[in-house]
Design an enzyme around this catalytic site. Structure first.
Site, PDB file in Angstrom:
ATOM      1  N   GLY A  77       0.778  -1.235   0.000  1.00  0.00           N
ATOM      2  CA  GLY A  77       0.000   0.000   0.000  1.00  0.00           C
ATOM      3  C   GLY A  77       0.809   1.283   0.000  1.00  0.00           C
ATOM      4  O   GLY A  77       0.235   2.373   0.038  1.00  0.00           O
ATOM      5  N   GLN A  78       2.144   1.170  -0.060  1.00  0.00           N
ATOM      6  CA  GLN A  78       2.951   2.385  -0.115  1.00  0.00           C
ATOM      7  C   GLN A  78       2.592   3.161  -1.378  1.00  0.00           C
ATOM      8  O   GLN A  78       2.263   2.585  -2.405  1.00  0.00           O
ATOM      9  CB  GLN A  78       4.456   2.056  -0.128  1.00  0.00           C
ATOM     10  CG  GLN A  78       4.961   1.401   1.132  1.00  0.00           C
ATOM     11  CD  GLN A  78       4.838  -0.120   1.092  1.00  0.00           C
ATOM     12  OE1 GLN A  78       4.078  -0.688   0.328  1.00  0.00           O
ATOM     13  NE2 GLN A  78       5.580  -0.787   1.953  1.00  0.00           N
ATOM     14  N   GLU A  79       2.684   4.463  -1.303  1.00  0.00           N
ATOM     15  CA  GLU A  79       2.294   5.311  -2.432  1.00  0.00           C
ATOM     16  C   GLU A  79       3.021   4.914  -3.715  1.00  0.00           C
ATOM     17  O   GLU A  79       2.430   4.903  -4.794  1.00  0.00           O
ATOM     18  CB  GLU A  79       2.557   6.777  -2.098  1.00  0.00           C
ATOM     19  CG  GLU A  79       1.940   7.725  -3.099  1.00  0.00           C
ATOM     20  CD  GLU A  79       2.011   9.172  -2.654  1.00  0.00           C
ATOM     21  OE1 GLU A  79       1.588  10.024  -3.450  1.00  0.00           O
ATOM     22  OE2 GLU A  79       2.468   9.454  -1.533  1.00  0.00           O
TER      23      GLU A  79
END
Length: 198
Positions: A77-79
């Site tokens: 889910g990291q950008e």
């Protein structure tokens, strides 16, 4: 004759496999949810205290009953990784979007991210389950507050099935209820997104 009987047996015993994406911002509890889910279905699971941030994906195949298999794709889910999510959309049958109920500061980012997911044409009609995770924490937001995020993008969801449910991936509270909700929607959506038969 043997081949005919074997073919009938194999056809009779085919299982429906559905692919479900687990999405959400980093640190929302996606991998903890997946590992707790594996534990709920008596599969080997990683100790929760050993879970690290996901870089890439985690995949688990869970037979939920004698006729259905759910294949979960827990995607980082990291950008910097979110642009890869769309690579999975055309193959998914359902989406579970996990929200960290204790992270008020990122609620707008969560809303924007979820909106970009539901607006993608590849997932039109796909059921979306938003899970308000970390309900075991004292500093959590109530489910009603999380629902307001979901309501902001309701116009983009159109006629698909969607819901917000409270869970604690850490304690397992609500995890099985969430999967039961999703299974009903996958069955209902079978004509527009047919399962893979294994």
């Amino acid at each position: 004759m043997f081949h005919l009987v074997k073919g009938l047996y194999n056809n009779w015993n085919k299982k429906e496999q559905y692919s479900i994406l687990i999405l959400g911002l980093d640190n929302a509890g996606k991998t903890t949810f997946l590992e707790t889910l594996k534990k709920e279905y008596s599969l080997a699971f990683k100790a929760l205290e050993k879970i690290q941030p996901t870089v890439g994906q985690n995949v688990a195949t869970i037979p939920v009953d004698s006729k259905q298999i759910l294949k979960f794709w827990d995607v980082g889910g990291q950008e910097s990784l979110r642009s890869m999510w769309s690579e999975y959309y055309s193959l998914c049958h359902g989406i579970i979007f996990i929200v960290d109920s204790s992270d008020r500061e990122r609620l707008d980012e969560c809303s924007t991210t979820l909106q970009s997911v539901v607006m993608d044409e590849e997932i039109e009609g796909v059921p979306i389950l938003m899970l308000a995770n970390k309900q075991d924490r004292q500093d959590r937001m109530e489910v009603q507050d999380i629902k307001e995020v979901f309501n902001k993008i309701a116009e983009h969801i159109s006629a698909r099935d969607s819901r917000v449910l409270p869970i604690s991936a850490l304690t397992g509270e609500g995890v099985k209820d969430a999967i039961e909700w999703m299974i009903v929607r996958l069955e209902r959506n079978k004509k527009s997104r047919p399962p893979i038969y294994k």
